[in-house]
Motif scaffolding. Structure first.
Motif, PDB file in Angstrom:
ATOM      1  N   MET A  70       0.828  -1.201   0.000  1.00  0.00           N
ATOM      2  CA  MET A  70       0.000   0.000   0.000  1.00  0.00           C
ATOM      3  C   MET A  70       0.866   1.255   0.000  1.00  0.00           C
ATOM      4  O   MET A  70       0.616   2.204  -0.765  1.00  0.00           O
ATOM      5  N   GLN A  71       1.893   1.282   0.835  1.00  0.00           N
ATOM      6  CA  GLN A  71       2.752   2.463   0.903  1.00  0.00           C
ATOM      7  C   GLN A  71       3.476   2.699  -0.417  1.00  0.00           C
ATOM      8  O   GLN A  71       3.547   3.845  -0.900  1.00  0.00           O
ATOM      9  N   PHE A  72       4.018   1.654  -1.031  1.00  0.00           N
ATOM     10  CA  PHE A  72       4.706   1.829  -2.309  1.00  0.00           C
ATOM     11  C   PHE A  72       3.755   2.261  -3.417  1.00  0.00           C
ATOM     12  O   PHE A  72       4.180   2.838  -4.418  1.00  0.00           O
ATOM     13  N   SER A  73       2.452   1.992  -3.210  1.00  0.00           N
ATOM     14  CA  SER A  73       1.449   2.362  -4.206  1.00  0.00           C
ATOM     15  C   SER A  73       0.840   3.734  -3.936  1.00  0.00           C
ATOM     16  O   SER A  73      -0.098   4.139  -4.625  1.00  0.00           O
ATOM     17  N   GLY A  74       1.355   4.427  -2.916  1.00  0.00           N
ATOM     18  CA  GLY A  74       0.893   5.776  -2.649  1.00  0.00           C
ATOM     19  C   GLY A  74      -0.175   5.902  -1.600  1.00  0.00           C
ATOM     20  O   GLY A  74      -0.750   6.995  -1.431  1.00  0.00           O
ATOM     21  N   LEU A  75      -0.452   4.846  -0.869  1.00  0.00           N
ATOM     22  CA  LEU A  75      -1.440   4.874   0.205  1.00  0.00           C
ATOM     23  C   LEU A  75      -0.713   4.729   1.524  1.00  0.00           C
ATOM     24  O   LEU A  75      -0.189   3.656   1.852  1.00  0.00           O
ATOM     25  N   GLY A  76      -0.661   5.797   2.304  1.00  0.00           N
ATOM     26  CA  GLY A  76       0.058   5.730   3.565  1.00  0.00           C
ATOM     27  C   GLY A  76       0.291   7.117   4.118  1.00  0.00           C
ATOM     28  O   GLY A  76      -0.198   8.126   3.578  1.00  0.00           O
ATOM     29  N   PRO A  77       1.053   7.207   5.208  1.00  0.00           N
ATOM     30  CA  PRO A  77       1.351   8.515   5.796  1.00  0.00           C
ATOM     31  C   PRO A  77       2.117   9.381   4.795  1.00  0.00           C
ATOM     32  O   PRO A  77       3.188   8.988   4.315  1.00  0.00           O
ATOM     33  N   ALA A  78       1.581  10.554   4.481  1.00  0.00           N
ATOM     34  CA  ALA A  78       2.152  11.387   3.421  1.00  0.00           C
ATOM     35  C   ALA A  78       3.623  11.718   3.673  1.00  0.00           C
ATOM     36  O   ALA A  78       4.452  11.656   2.750  1.00  0.00           O
ATOM     37  N   ALA A  79       3.953  12.061   4.904  1.00  0.00           N
ATOM     38  CA  ALA A  79       5.342  12.449   5.197  1.00  0.00           C
ATOM     39  C   ALA A  79       6.302  11.301   4.936  1.00  0.00           C
ATOM     40  O   ALA A  79       7.401  11.502   4.400  1.00  0.00           O
ATOM     41  N   LEU A  80       5.897  10.088   5.287  1.00  0.00           N
ATOM     42  CA  LEU A  80       6.747   8.919   5.049  1.00  0.00           C
ATOM     43  C   LEU A  80       6.954   8.699   3.558  1.00  0.00           C
ATOM     44  O   LEU A  80       8.087   8.472   3.100  1.00  0.00           O
ATOM     45  N   LEU A  81       5.875   8.754   2.794  1.00  0.00           N
ATOM     46  CA  LEU A  81       5.986   8.507   1.355  1.00  0.00           C
ATOM     47  C   LEU A  81       6.822   9.588   0.686  1.00  0.00           C
ATOM     48  O   LEU A  81       7.670   9.288  -0.172  1.00  0.00           O
ATOM     49  N   GLN A  82       6.602  10.839   1.052  1.00  0.00           N
ATOM     50  CA  GLN A  82       7.364  11.929   0.454  1.00  0.00           C
ATOM     51  C   GLN A  82       8.845  11.816   0.791  1.00  0.00           C
ATOM     52  O   GLN A  82       9.713  12.135  -0.031  1.00  0.00           O
ATOM     53  N   GLU A  83       9.145  11.344   1.992  1.00  0.00           N
ATOM     54  CA  GLU A  83      10.542  11.160   2.393  1.00  0.00           C
ATOM     55  C   GLU A  83      11.285  10.252   1.434  1.00  0.00           C
ATOM     56  O   GLU A  83      12.491  10.425   1.186  1.00  0.00           O
ATOM     57  N   HIS A  84      10.551   9.280   0.878  1.00  0.00           N
ATOM     58  CA  HIS A  84      11.195   8.306  -0.015  1.00  0.00           C
ATOM     59  C   HIS A  84      10.835   8.529  -1.485  1.00  0.00           C
ATOM     60  O   HIS A  84      11.071   7.647  -2.320  1.00  0.00           O
ATOM     61  N   GLY A  85      10.280   9.668  -1.792  1.00  0.00           N
ATOM     62  CA  GLY A  85      10.002  10.008  -3.181  1.00  0.00           C
ATOM     63  C   GLY A  85       8.858   9.237  -3.803  1.00  0.00           C
ATOM     64  O   GLY A  85       8.812   9.072  -5.035  1.00  0.00           O
ATOM     65  N   ILE A  86       7.932   8.784  -2.991  1.00  0.00           N
ATOM     66  CA  ILE A  86       6.771   8.038  -3.487  1.00  0.00           C
ATOM     67  C   ILE A  86       5.588   8.995  -3.631  1.00  0.00           C
ATOM     68  O   ILE A  86       5.268   9.744  -2.703  1.00  0.00           O
ATOM     69  N   HIS A  87       4.971   8.995  -4.797  1.00  0.00           N
ATOM     70  CA  HIS A  87       3.817   9.867  -5.045  1.00  0.00           C
ATOM     71  C   HIS A  87       2.686   9.517  -4.076  1.00  0.00           C
ATOM     72  O   HIS A  87       2.340   8.342  -3.911  1.00  0.00           O
ATOM     73  N   VAL A  88       2.130  10.516  -3.441  1.00  0.00           N
ATOM     74  CA  VAL A  88       1.055  10.307  -2.477  1.00  0.00           C
ATOM     75  C   VAL A  88      -0.285  10.289  -3.202  1.00  0.00           C
ATOM     76  O   VAL A  88      -0.757  11.334  -3.674  1.00  0.00           O
ATOM     77  N   LEU A  89      -0.866   9.119  -3.293  1.00  0.00           N
ATOM     78  CA  LEU A  89      -2.193   8.998  -3.882  1.00  0.00           C
ATOM     79  C   LEU A  89      -3.254   9.400  -2.872  1.00  0.00           C
ATOM     80  O   LEU A  89      -4.207  10.114  -3.193  1.00  0.00           O
ATOM     81  N   ARG A  90      -3.068   8.935  -1.637  1.00  0.00           N
ATOM     82  CA  ARG A  90      -3.989   9.313  -0.557  1.00  0.00           C
ATOM     83  C   ARG A  90      -3.234   9.254   0.759  1.00  0.00           C
ATOM     84  O   ARG A  90      -2.596   8.240   1.074  1.00  0.00           O
ATOM     85  N   ASP A  91      -3.294  10.328   1.504  1.00  0.00           N
ATOM     86  CA  ASP A  91      -2.650  10.397   2.817  1.00  0.00           C
ATOM     87  C   ASP A  91      -3.466   9.563   3.795  1.00  0.00           C
ATOM     88  O   ASP A  91      -4.595   9.916   4.134  1.00  0.00           O
ATOM     89  N   MET A  92      -2.891   8.428   4.243  1.00  0.00           N
ATOM     90  CA  MET A  92      -3.589   7.525   5.157  1.00  0.00           C
ATOM     91  C   MET A  92      -2.669   7.228   6.337  1.00  0.00           C
ATOM     92  O   MET A  92      -1.737   6.428   6.239  1.00  0.00           O
ATOM     93  N   ALA A  93      -2.941   7.910   7.450  1.00  0.00           N
ATOM     94  CA  ALA A  93      -2.043   7.845   8.600  1.00  0.00           C
ATOM     95  C   ALA A  93      -1.912   6.454   9.183  1.00  0.00           C
ATOM     96  O   ALA A  93      -0.890   6.115   9.789  1.00  0.00           O
ATOM     97  N   GLY A  94      -2.935   5.612   9.044  1.00  0.00           N
ATOM     98  CA  GLY A  94      -2.932   4.314   9.716  1.00  0.00           C
ATOM     99  C   GLY A  94      -2.246   3.191   8.982  1.00  0.00           C
ATOM    100  O   GLY A  94      -2.009   2.117   9.569  1.00  0.00           O
ATOM    101  N   VAL A  95      -1.900   3.380   7.721  1.00  0.00           N
ATOM    102  CA  VAL A  95      -1.286   2.290   6.953  1.00  0.00           C
ATOM    103  C   VAL A  95       0.110   1.998   7.496  1.00  0.00           C
ATOM    104  O   VAL A  95       1.002   2.845   7.463  1.00  0.00           O
ATOM    105  N   GLY A  96       0.289   0.805   8.031  1.00  0.00           N
ATOM    106  CA  GLY A  96       1.572   0.399   8.601  1.00  0.00           C
ATOM    107  C   GLY A  96       1.719   0.695  10.077  1.00  0.00           C
ATOM    108  O   GLY A  96       2.683   0.249  10.706  1.00  0.00           O
ATOM    109  N   GLU A  97       0.758   1.405  10.656  1.00  0.00           N
ATOM    110  CA  GLU A  97       0.809   1.688  12.088  1.00  0.00           C
ATOM    111  C   GLU A  97       0.010   0.622  12.852  1.00  0.00           C
ATOM    112  O   GLU A  97      -0.532  -0.306  12.270  1.00  0.00           O
TER     113      GLU A  97
END
Length: 559
Positions: A282-309
């Motif tokens: 999900m995170q590699f596909s752009g679903l996850g905490p926006a700050a985490l995805l942006q840190e690794h250069g992954i396009h944010v499809l939807r900011d979802m704070a709970g993915v992986g928490e």
């Protein structure tokens, strides 16, 4: 390039994925694709029960994950096995059949606002696939059946549950010592209240491991509408935007044999990759905490704070007692003659140590009498070793591992780079709350109380780990961190909840919030971890989800 299109694409042929593929492909009008990163389950050690020793830590069957260095474990990192083969973790796990406690599911119902997840409404989903030995002769006592268990256990389903095919005097003595310490006996841990001591039931058939691939894929393999692809590494989900601007999952990208391929899903993509790989995908596909995805250069499809928490796990503290005058596996397996006898017994009768699950005797009890429910689980073994995969000790010994069933510590699973090939950062945060630390100390004291009972006196148990010289709470807590290990039950990293909870990832029907065409069906959806082993509850989740999927498809056609 789109390789092919299917009605449903299931990512992960583990415990949940195998059942889903069986259930959804019952409708011949629906084309189903099941993708598995691992290979077929034709590795011999998968099927011999003791073979978990050769599957964990083996790249043939295990993702070979490790946790981050954990402060609660005094800076240690743990091996974190996850099944990588058809059957997933059911191909390498301890085979213990355990539903959990009624209160687990009633809590889920409250967390989701959906009574479908209450105990009374999940029992039929457990029974739907059960083939329980207690019901081999039905419920009529006149024909040899057992009516006392008919309300809780099913027969004729795909998931075989049997008694263990061995007994050890040292385990019998430990069970009696537990009774003397105030733990009642139990002849069924799966009644909704698992408090008591007794032998675990196992997912085996006639001394062989019974995994989800055998149970659910074998009967479905002849279906022309079901395609199973192994060694298929998912590299992301494919999304489109609906006219409303809402993301819609339309397929999946994989790499197999060095070749990139896309598959299209006409109805749904179902993530059943487990509590570690589902949030990773999900995170590699752009679903996850926006700050985490942006840190690794992954396009944010939807900011979802709970993915992986919300990562939860059962941490076991492995106490070891040297014993005298007892037959244990340490003494049997540390000689060529002993090994030969063990192999011969299994070859001729499918019994003995090679038919053993990792733990044989279990107990559920309270860390202190004021608690309303059992919150500790014991896994008791007639052996000792430093860790799974390590040699047995050269002295006779008993291991009594004890874990906190309801940890309050919460961890995370987070991508660590923009490369899908890289393992995620798994941070359990064990023993990070005052309550968990208090329960750890209390559990060590309780083990000592059981070991001091008259039933074990004839074996003269001597505490080897952590050691009787350690008495103070601070000492015991540090030693818990030194010797504790996971029992491989990660859960909760894509939890069910209500839309107003910004940490919830899926709704009560397991549909991902804010995204169409994507559902999660595995242990990651558990809001709170169950009070016992997680494999069978994951099957129940898949059984219920399969019905949701069929019902939702019918509703969509009518709309």
């Amino acid at each position: 390039m789109i390789e092919d299109s299917f009605d449903y694409i299931i990512i992960g042929a583990g415990t949940a994925g195998c059942l889903l593929a069986n259930r959804i492909s019952r409708d011949p009008s629906k084309r189903v694709l099941l993708l598995e990163a691992g290979r077929k389950d034709n590795y011999p050690w998968i099927h011999i029960p003791v073979g978990y020793l050769y599957c964990i830590g083996n790249p043939r069957t295990d993702w070979l994950y490790n946790t981050e260095a954990d402060p609660g474990l005094n800076g240690r990192s743990l091996r974190y096995p996850r099944g990588k083969t058809l059957g997933g973790c059911s191909s390498i796990n301890g085979m213990i059949y355990m539903l959990g406690q009624a209160r687990d599911y009633d809590t889920w119902a409250m967390a989701t606002g959906d009574d479908a997840w209450s105990w009374d409404n999940v029992v039929p989903d457990f029974k739907a696939h059960e083939d329980h030995y207690r019901m081999d002769f039905g419920a009529d006592p006149a024909t040899g059946g057992n009516s006392r268990f008919s309300d809780m256990h099913g027969h004729g389903g795909e998931w075989r549950i049997e008694k263990q095919r061995l007994k050890w005097d040292i385990l019998e003595a430990f069970a009696e010592a537990a009774v003397q310490a105030g733990v009642p006996r139990s002849d069924d841990f799966n009644s909704g209240d698992n408090e008591g001591v007794g032998y675990f039931e196992v997912n085996q058939r006639s001394g062989w491991r019974w995994n989800a691939s055998k149970a659910f894929l074998r009967p479905a393999r002849g279906r022309k509408n079901l395609q199973i692809v192994t060694e298929a590494h998912v590299y992301g989900l494919i999304f489109e935007r609906a006219a409303s601007g809402r993301p819609v999952c339309r397929g999946v990208k994989i790499v197999r044999d060095g070749r990139a391929t896309k598959f299209k899903a006409r109805s749904e993509v179902i993530l059943s990759a487990g509590a570690i790989n589902t949030p990773k995908i999900m995170q590699f596909s752009g679903l996850g905490p926006a700050a985490l995805l942006q840190e690794h250069g992954i396009h944010v499809l939807r900011d979802m704070a709970g993915v992986g928490e919300n990562l939860q796990d059962h941490l076991q503290i492995r106490t070891v007692y040297k014993v005298d005058g007892a037959r244990t596996l340490n003494t049997m397996a540390n000689s060529l003659v002993g090994k030969a006898m063990i192999g011969l017994e299994y070859a001729l009768k499918r019994t003995g140590p090679m038919s053993m699950s990792p733990s044989q005797l279990g107990a559920f009890t309270k860390s202190d009498p004021s608690r309303p429910h059992a919150n500790l689980q014991y896994h008791v073994q007639p052996l000792s070793l430093d860790a799974f995969g390590e040699p047995l000790h050269n002295f006779p010994a008993l291991t009594a591992s004890v874990c906190n069933l309801n940890p309050t510590s919460r961890g995370s699973v987070r991508v660590r780079s923009s490369r899908m090939e890289d393992a995620p950062a798994i941070t359990p945060n064990y023993l990070s709350t005052d309550e968990d630390r208090s329960v750890a100390v209390a559990s060590l004291r309780q083990v000592r109380q059981i070991a001091s009972q008259p039933a074990l006196a004839r074996y003269r148990p001597q505490e080897w780990k952590p050691g009787p010289q350690f008495e103070k709470d601070a000492e015991l807590l540090k030693l818990a961190g030194d010797i504790a290990s996971t029992i491989f039950h990660p859960a909760g990293t894509a939890k069910m909840g209500v839309a107003s909870d910004n940490t919830a990832v899926v709704d009560s029907r397991l549909r991902v919030f804010g995204v169409d065409g994507l559902r999660v069906v595995d242990a990651s959806v558990m809001p709170t971890i169950v009070s016992g082993n997680t494999n069978s509850p994951t099957l129940m989740i898949a059984e219920k989800a399969a019905r949701f999927i069929v019902e939702d498809a019918r509703a969509a056609r009518r709309a």
